[in-house]
Design a protein around this motif. Structure first.
Motif, PDB file in Angstrom:
ATOM      1  N   THR A 145     -20.469 127.295  29.922  1.00 15.13           N
ATOM      2  CA  THR A 145     -19.959 125.934  29.863  1.00 15.13           C
ATOM      3  C   THR A 145     -19.733 125.520  28.412  1.00 15.13           C
ATOM      4  OG1 THR A 145     -21.237 125.433  31.819  1.00 15.13           O
ATOM      5  CG2 THR A 145     -20.380 123.564  30.602  1.00 15.13           C
ATOM      6  N   ARG A 146     -20.708 125.832  27.579  1.00 18.71           N
ATOM      7  CA  ARG A 146     -20.583 125.429  26.178  1.00 18.71           C
ATOM      8  C   ARG A 146     -19.442 126.167  25.487  1.00 18.71           C
ATOM      9  NH1 ARG A 146     -24.249 122.459  23.698  1.00 18.71           N
ATOM     10  NH2 ARG A 146     -24.008 123.620  21.756  1.00 18.71           N
ATOM     11  N   TYR A 147     -19.258 127.445  25.823  1.00 17.22           N
ATOM     12  CA  TYR A 147     -18.148 128.185  25.216  1.00 17.22           C
ATOM     13  C   TYR A 147     -16.810 127.603  25.658  1.00 17.22           C
ATOM     14  CZ  TYR A 147     -21.242 131.945  23.658  1.00 17.22           C
ATOM     15  OH  TYR A 147     -22.201 132.676  23.038  1.00 17.22           O
ATOM     16  N   VAL A 148     -16.699 127.390  26.984  1.00 17.09           N
ATOM     17  CA  VAL A 148     -15.434 126.892  27.521  1.00 17.09           C
ATOM     18  C   VAL A 148     -15.123 125.545  26.888  1.00 17.09           C
ATOM     19  CG1 VAL A 148     -14.279 126.059  29.599  1.00 17.09           C
ATOM     20  CG2 VAL A 148     -15.665 128.125  29.693  1.00 17.09           C
ATOM     21  N   ARG A 149     -16.105 124.688  26.813  1.00 13.70           N
ATOM     22  CA  ARG A 149     -15.902 123.346  26.270  1.00 13.70           C
ATOM     23  C   ARG A 149     -15.399 123.429  24.832  1.00 13.70           C
ATOM     24  NH1 ARG A 149     -18.788 120.008  23.038  1.00 13.70           N
ATOM     25  NH2 ARG A 149     -18.390 117.765  23.273  1.00 13.70           N
ATOM     26  N   SER A 150     -16.060 124.224  24.013  1.00 14.24           N
ATOM     27  CA  SER A 150     -15.643 124.257  22.607  1.00 14.24           C
ATOM     28  C   SER A 150     -14.286 124.934  22.449  1.00 14.24           C
ATOM     29  CB  SER A 150     -16.709 124.915  21.737  1.00 14.24           C
ATOM     30  OG  SER A 150     -16.828 126.267  22.081  1.00 14.24           O
ATOM     31  N   ALA A 151     -14.016 125.955  23.288  1.00 13.04           N
ATOM     32  CA  ALA A 151     -12.716 126.614  23.188  1.00 13.04           C
ATOM     33  C   ALA A 151     -11.599 125.643  23.552  1.00 13.04           C
ATOM     34  CB  ALA A 151     -12.677 127.831  24.105  1.00 13.04           C
ATOM     35  N   VAL A 152     -11.798 124.885  24.627  1.00 12.15           N
ATOM     36  CA  VAL A 152     -10.778 123.923  25.058  1.00 12.15           C
ATOM     37  C   VAL A 152     -10.637 122.828  24.011  1.00 12.15           C
ATOM     38  CG1 VAL A 152     -10.177 122.217  26.812  1.00 12.15           C
ATOM     39  CG2 VAL A 152     -11.111 124.422  27.498  1.00 12.15           C
ATOM     40  N   LEU A 153     -11.743 122.367  23.456  1.00 12.55           N
ATOM     41  CA  LEU A 153     -11.690 121.316  22.431  1.00 12.55           C
ATOM     42  C   LEU A 153     -10.874 121.773  21.227  1.00 12.55           C
ATOM     43  CD1 LEU A 153     -15.111 119.507  21.989  1.00 12.55           C
ATOM     44  CD2 LEU A 153     -12.863 118.532  22.446  1.00 12.55           C
ATOM     45  N   ASP A 154     -11.020 123.053  20.857  1.00 11.59           N
ATOM     46  CA  ASP A 154     -10.269 123.586  19.721  1.00 11.59           C
ATOM     47  C   ASP A 154      -8.776 123.506  19.972  1.00 11.59           C
ATOM     48  OD1 ASP A 154     -12.388 124.128  18.174  1.00 11.59           O
ATOM     49  OD2 ASP A 154     -12.547 126.274  18.685  1.00 11.59           O
ATOM     50  N   VAL A 155      -8.391 123.867  21.210  1.00  9.14           N
ATOM     51  CA  VAL A 155      -6.960 123.954  21.511  1.00  9.14           C
ATOM     52  C   VAL A 155      -6.357 122.572  21.724  1.00  9.14           C
ATOM     53  CG1 VAL A 155      -5.280 124.862  23.146  1.00  9.14           C
ATOM     54  CG2 VAL A 155      -7.230 126.248  22.465  1.00  9.14           C
ATOM     55  N   ILE A 156      -7.118 121.677  22.349  1.00  6.40           N
ATOM     56  CA  ILE A 156      -6.550 120.405  22.808  1.00  6.40           C
ATOM     57  C   ILE A 156      -6.076 119.529  21.647  1.00  6.40           C
ATOM     58  CG2 ILE A 156      -8.518 118.774  22.889  1.00  6.40           C
ATOM     59  CD1 ILE A 156      -7.793 118.538  25.945  1.00  6.40           C
ATOM     60  N   ARG A 157      -6.591 119.830  20.449  1.00  5.40           N
ATOM     61  CA  ARG A 157      -6.193 119.022  19.288  1.00  5.40           C
ATOM     62  C   ARG A 157      -4.935 119.558  18.618  1.00  5.40           C
ATOM     63  NH1 ARG A 157     -11.696 119.814  17.276  1.00  5.40           N
ATOM     64  NH2 ARG A 157     -13.033 118.352  18.397  1.00  5.40           N
ATOM     65  N   LEU A 158      -4.467 120.723  19.029  1.00  3.36           N
ATOM     66  CA  LEU A 158      -3.358 121.362  18.320  1.00  3.36           C
ATOM     67  C   LEU A 158      -2.029 120.633  18.577  1.00  3.36           C
ATOM     68  CD1 LEU A 158      -4.247 125.143  18.766  1.00  3.36           C
ATOM     69  CD2 LEU A 158      -4.675 123.652  16.812  1.00  3.36           C
ATOM     70  N   ASP A 159      -1.089 120.884  17.679  1.00  2.00           N
ATOM     71  CA  ASP A 159       0.183 120.156  17.714  1.00  2.00           C
ATOM     72  C   ASP A 159       0.979 120.411  18.981  1.00  2.00           C
ATOM     73  OD1 ASP A 159      -0.477 119.114  15.349  1.00  2.00           O
ATOM     74  OD2 ASP A 159       0.746 120.490  14.119  1.00  2.00           O
ATOM     75  N   PHE A 160       0.950 121.670  19.456  1.00  2.00           N
ATOM     76  CA  PHE A 160       1.810 121.953  20.623  1.00  2.00           C
ATOM     77  C   PHE A 160       1.369 121.186  21.859  1.00  2.00           C
ATOM     78  CE2 PHE A 160      -1.421 125.160  21.402  1.00  2.00           C
ATOM     79  CZ  PHE A 160      -1.502 125.218  22.778  1.00  2.00           C
ATOM     80  N   VAL A 161       0.080 120.825  21.882  1.00  2.00           N
ATOM     81  CA  VAL A 161      -0.383 120.028  23.011  1.00  2.00           C
ATOM     82  C   VAL A 161       0.181 118.612  22.901  1.00  2.00           C
ATOM     83  CG1 VAL A 161      -2.414 119.145  24.224  1.00  2.00           C
ATOM     84  CG2 VAL A 161      -2.475 121.396  23.152  1.00  2.00           C
ATOM     85  N   THR A 162       0.160 118.079  21.690  1.00  2.00           N
ATOM     86  CA  THR A 162       0.757 116.760  21.458  1.00  2.00           C
ATOM     87  C   THR A 162       2.235 116.791  21.837  1.00  2.00           C
ATOM     88  OG1 THR A 162      -0.679 116.822  19.516  1.00  2.00           O
ATOM     89  CG2 THR A 162       0.755 114.897  19.766  1.00  2.00           C
ATOM     90  N   THR A 163       2.934 117.887  21.446  1.00  2.00           N
ATOM     91  CA  THR A 163       4.350 118.040  21.777  1.00  2.00           C
ATOM     92  C   THR A 163       4.539 118.018  23.290  1.00  2.00           C
ATOM     93  OG1 THR A 163       4.413 119.555  19.904  1.00  2.00           O
ATOM     94  CG2 THR A 163       6.380 119.455  21.302  1.00  2.00           C
ATOM     95  N   ALA A 164       3.679 118.759  23.987  1.00  2.00           N
ATOM     96  CA  ALA A 164       3.799 118.822  25.437  1.00  2.00           C
ATOM     97  C   ALA A 164       3.635 117.431  26.034  1.00  2.00           C
ATOM     98  CB  ALA A 164       2.758 119.771  26.008  1.00  2.00           C
ATOM     99  N   ARG A 165       2.647 116.706  25.509  1.00  2.00           N
ATOM    100  CA  ARG A 165       2.434 115.346  26.017  1.00  2.00           C
ATOM    101  C   ARG A 165       3.649 114.478  25.711  1.00  2.00           C
ATOM    102  NH1 ARG A 165      -3.359 115.306  24.662  1.00  2.00           N
ATOM    103  NH2 ARG A 165      -4.409 115.854  26.629  1.00  2.00           N
ATOM    104  N   ALA A 166       4.201 114.628  24.466  1.00  2.00           N
ATOM    105  CA  ALA A 166       5.335 113.814  24.038  1.00  2.00           C
ATOM    106  C   ALA A 166       6.557 114.082  24.898  1.00  2.00           C
ATOM    107  CB  ALA A 166       5.648 114.112  22.573  1.00  2.00           C
ATOM    108  N   LYS A 167       6.655 115.336  25.390  1.00  2.00           N
ATOM    109  CA  LYS A 167       7.785 115.666  26.268  1.00  2.00           C
ATOM    110  C   LYS A 167       7.707 114.902  27.570  1.00  2.00           C
ATOM    111  CE  LYS A 167       7.484 120.197  26.455  1.00  2.00           C
ATOM    112  NZ  LYS A 167       7.782 121.602  26.763  1.00  2.00           N
ATOM    113  N   GLY A 168       6.555 114.279  27.827  1.00  2.00           N
ATOM    114  CA  GLY A 168       6.378 113.517  29.057  1.00  2.00           C
ATOM    115  C   GLY A 168       5.801 114.317  30.191  1.00  2.00           C
ATOM    116  N   LEU A 169       5.195 115.481  29.881  1.00  2.00           N
ATOM    117  CA  LEU A 169       4.568 116.281  30.950  1.00  2.00           C
ATOM    118  C   LEU A 169       3.331 115.571  31.461  1.00  2.00           C
ATOM    119  CD1 LEU A 169       4.780 119.902  29.520  1.00  2.00           C
ATOM    120  CD2 LEU A 169       6.222 118.859  31.263  1.00  2.00           C
TER     121      LEU A 169
END
Lengths: 595, 319
Positions: B202-226
């Protein structure tokens, strides 16, 4: 005899101090008939006695499954390969000897038609041979008849060094002849008063010739029957996984009428003693568990649940302290504790006598072992006829102080007694095992009050009891002043046991410390007594000689007995087992039943 | 890729050889005697024990015994157990199903808990759910399995009397009843192992997801309206799970190790309990074989982890 006395005796029976039979006899002396005495015990919940319980079911089968938990699990099912008791127990489920030992040290026939004796002429007057009559119409589990050939084969199989049987010692020096299909004659090289060794008890289980014949000698390991036994017992083999589980089913052709009671048997292994006790006494998942090396206090707490109980079975095992009269701190010819040296202080009988007075056996029994042991002053504690009436034990620090004062051991500034520059400072070793460490502490405390300083040392059991010649910490090297362990007496005859007290068995470098006399003490009188007992065909004389040996070593305080140990088993409340301190736990599995 | 695999396998060989030398030496140096119990038995003369030692070659020098073992091993002969005189490979094969069943189920349980909890906690960092999940994860991997095992037995077997605590490989029932009994006896060991693993995953998954969720491409995906679901599942988790997959592979041998204790407590007839009883009986061939199997597992799963990593993340090249 009043009520309080009877209650006291019932309590003694419950604690295992007094045998059921002893209880009956004592009451009989006061005119109470045996059935009444039995009822008194029954009323107090001790009907589950050590002596054989009569088998009550009137037909074979119908008892459902019997589930046994041997936490040290059997790893093989060939009784002649058995390294330890666990393997013998597993094998005993399927194989049978000619006779087994009951808890009073009497022989009970299994595959024998009758027990040989001087009276019926089957034990020769010169002690050189014994003739066994075999039970007729006994069948192996595969339907083949059991005959004298199977006995002859078993002896030949075990005696062949290439087979690497662990029972070779029992069979290598005897000669066996077939008199007819159902009679064998065993001939000994010299007069042998204790003839009931071969084909008796744990080492006596008989193998089927037709199954094992192709696998004698070097090929012995390849026999499929090592893991798939074909025996004569009450249960037939179904399945075995080494170290895990063993299953059997009722043998419909069993040679004793109306037995066995159970339809299937399951022997599960693994885990530890405490959780095994739990599974039997507390949760009732299993019916029986053996070798309960659990503190009595914990067992008593579990018993309050009411599903099961612990069964103490008196045995010949003895927990004792050994005092070293050789010098463990000086090396002579490449070994310490050599008989060529003398211990600076322990050679003084007064010091040894004082140490004996400093062992608080009653407290050790009461607070550490509970039903697991009985305080004793003797090395041989069973069967009753071999127990010396001459030895007494006492815990008396004042008396110990007085003996030491009289012998000229004076307390120094540090409170430790000394004479001629030699201080009473000792190293006391034993194996690592919680009750033993507590026992050590009790002795150390008492010794302190008598001006003796004891340093405690504990060695891992696997090192302490190993035969590693290079390791200085083994019990057989005895490189310290005192040590404590349990020695087992597996036969109701003390001859083998007494080898621990003779001079030619002294452990030393020449015999790679394999000799059995670990104390290194010897006495010409004890040696002579042993040699005479070995050849004496008069049971009374033999008994007297063994008692004399016991008295020499205990009287000289070389062997300081602490507790006669009982074997503890756990059983469900609705199971009747037939325990024996002189044979395997499962020796009479055929007569177990649910009331 | 092909040459990479061959090269890694070639490197694995000397390390396995080294491991076997170390294992053998340590075992040879350790005190103890497989025929120890015979030493305190007055009915067995000492000569019998010495003859057995000689016959089984225990008295030979260590290097001789090692080369004999190695030569036999090369020909696929694992030797035979001193205690049961059965071939070691038969013993191990007998024990394998129970271990695989219990460990497999506990891994599935661990992932089934860790993935949703870890991802959900990471998408809402420092929320109440995240706090609770974190606390439990912390408690979970701080408690050793032998402790939780005993605790479970005390509560579920002794106080509540719901579950058996002795695992049986031969259940006599048939049909549905067999499955039911099998599940009932496996619940506690699987829970003990599974929850422990779940906590650390659980702790590994949480930190791995936290690392990725802040990245720019995620913001881009959100901005696309997904939608949030698509963003998390398609964009975040797929990237975040790459290190987690490797981790699970690397954890596999440890899980086998952790199972040794659990198997002993619940009397599961698996490889771990085989190892413990062999160690207690000083049964060198069995100890050697089982520890060697563990060593092979470590080396193999390392290799699998490396290969998986490259396959999941094409940015990593095999060189």
């Amino acid at each position: 005899m009043n009520e309080t006395e009877i209650h006291g005796m019932v309590a003694d029976v419950k604690e295992g101090k007094l045998s059921r039979r002893g209880f009956m006899q004592r009451l009989a002396a006061f005119g109470v008939a045996a059935p009444t005495a039995w009822h008194i015990l029954d009323f107090h919940g001790v009907a589950q006695a050590q002596t054989l319980t009569p088998y009550r079911p009137t037909r074979a089968g119908g008892g459902g499954p019997l589930k046994i938990l041997l936490w040290q699990a059997p790893t093989l099912l060939n009784p002649h390969f058995a390294i330890g008791t666990k393997d013998q127990e597993g094998s005993r489920v399927f194989y049978e000897p000619l006779a087994g030992w009951d808890t009073d040290g009497n022989l009970v026939p299994f595959l024998a038609a009758e027990i040989p004796s001087r009276e019926n002429g089957s034990v020769s007057a010169d002690g050189l041979s014994v003739t066994w009559k075999l039970k007729p119409n006994v069948k192996w589990h595969d339907g083949r008849p059991f005959t004298a050939d199977d006995c002859l084969f078993t002896a030949e199989y075990a005696a062949d060094p290439a087979t690497a049987a662990t029972t070779i010692g029992t069979y290598k020096d005897i000669k066996i002849e077939k008199v007819n299909d159902l009679t064998i004659k065993i001939t000994f090289a010299k007069p042998t008063p204790f003839w009931a060794d071969a084909f008796v008890g744990a080492a006596g289980m008989i193998l089927p010739k037709h199954v094992f014949e192709p696998f004698k000698g070097a090929a012995s390991r390849d026999a499929p029957a090592n893991l798939k036994p074909v025996g004569t017992s009450a249960y037939k083999f179904i399945d075995f996984k080494p170290g895990d589980i063993l299953r059997g089913e009722r043998n419909a052709d069993y040679h004793i009428a109306n037995q066995p009671h159970f339809d299937t048997i399951e022997v599960k292994g693994g885990g530890d003693a405490v959780s095994a006790a739990r599974a039997v006494i507390q949760t009732g998942e299993f019916d029986y568990a053996w070798n309960m090396q659990v503190e009595d206090e914990i067992l008593l707490r579990m018993e309050r649940g009411g599903r099961g109980k612990a069964i103490p079975v008196s045995s010949g095992n003895i927990e004792f302290i050994m005092l070293n009269t050789t010098d463990p701190w000086t090396e002579v010819d490449g070994e310490r504790s050599s008989v060529k040296t003398k211990h600076p202080t322990l050679t003084d009988p007064a010091v040894r006598a004082a140490i004996n007075l400093l062992i608080d056996r009653e407290s050790v029994q009461k607070f550490i072992y509970g039903r697991g042991g009985r305080a004793t002053a003797n090395f041989v504690n069973a069967p009753p006829r071999y127990v010396s009436p001459n030895m007494k034990y006492e815990f008396n620090i004042d008396k110990a102080n007085k003996i030491l004062d009289d012998a000229g051991w004076v307390r120094g500034a540090d409170g430790i007694r000394a004479k001629g520059g030699n201080k009473l400072k000792y190293v006391y070793q034993t194996s690592i095992n919680a009750p033993r460490q507590k026992n050590q502490a009790i002795v150390k405390q008492a010794a302190q009050r008598a001006g003796i300083d004891i340093e405690l040392k504990s060695v891992t059991a696997s090192v302490f009891f190993s035969s590693d010649v290079a390791n200085p910490d083994t019990y057989s090297k005895f490189y310290c002043d005192m040590q404590m362990y349990t020695t087992t007496m597996l036969q109701p005859d003390p001859e083998r046991f007494m080898l621990q007290l003779v001079s030619w068995e002294i452990a030393n470098k020449d015999n790679k410390w394999q000799g059995r006399n670990i104390s290194r003490y010897s006495s010409a009188e004890a040696d002579a007594a042993f040699r005479e007992a070995q050849n004496s065909l008069d049971p009374a004389r033999r008994t007297a000689l063994f008692i004399r040996m016991n008295d020499i070593f205990c009287g000289e305080n070389i062997i300081v007995p602490v507790l006669a140990r009982t074997r503890m088993a756990a059983s469900s409340n609705n199971l009747v087992v037939q325990p024996s301190g002189w044979d395997l736990d499962l020796w009479m599995l055929n007569a177990w039943f649910r009331p | 890729m092909g040459t990479y695999l061959v090269r890694r396998l070639l490197i694995a060989l000397p390390s396995l050889l080294g491991i076997s030398v170390v294992l053998f030496t340590v075992l040879a140096l350790a005190p103890g005697d497989p025929f120890e119990e015979m030493a305190t038995n007055p009915n067995i003369p000492p000569e019998v024990r010495l003859a057995l030692r000689e016959k089984f070659g225990i008295d030979d020098p260590v290097y001789l015994r090692y080369f004999r073992w190695l030569a036999a091993m090369m020909q696929g002969d694992w030797g035979f157990s001193f205690a049961s005189r059965v071939d070691v490979d038969t013993l191990i094969l007998q024990r394998l199903p129970a271990t695989i069943f219990v460990i497999g189920s506990s891994q599935i349980l661990a992932l089934a808990i860790a993935l949703p909890v870890g991802i959900y906690a990471a998408t809402r960092p420092y929320s109440i759910f995240d706090q609770i999940a974190n606390t439990f994860a912390f408690i979970g991997f701080s408690l050793p399995t032998f402790f939780t095992g005993l605790l479970f037995i005390l509560v579920f077997s002794i106080w509540l009397d719901w579950l058996p605590f002795v695992y049986r490989s031969d259940i006599s029932a048939t049909g549905w009843r067999w499955y039911w009994e099998q599940i009932r006896q496996a619940i506690m060991p699987v829970m003990v192992l599974g929850l422990f693993q779940a906590a650390s995953y659980t702790r590994y998954v949480r930190s791995a997801v936290l690392d990725v969720i802040r990245l720019d491409f995620v913001t881009t995906a959100r901005a696309k309206g997904l939608g949030e679901k698509t963003v998390v599942v398609r964009h975040v988790v797929r990237n975040a799970l790459i290190p987690v997959v490797t981790l699970v592979a690397l954890q596999m041998p440890t899980v086998f190790g952790g199972a040794i204790v659990t198997e002993q407590i619940f009397r599961i007839p698996g490889i771990g309990s085989l190892l413990i009883s062999a160690i207690l009986a000083n049964d060198t061939p069995v100890i050697m074989a089982v520890t060697f199997v563990f060593a092979c597992l470590v080396v193999t799963f390392n290799l699998i982890a490396d290969v998986l990593y490259g396959w999941l993340d094409p940015r990593i090249a095999f060189r």
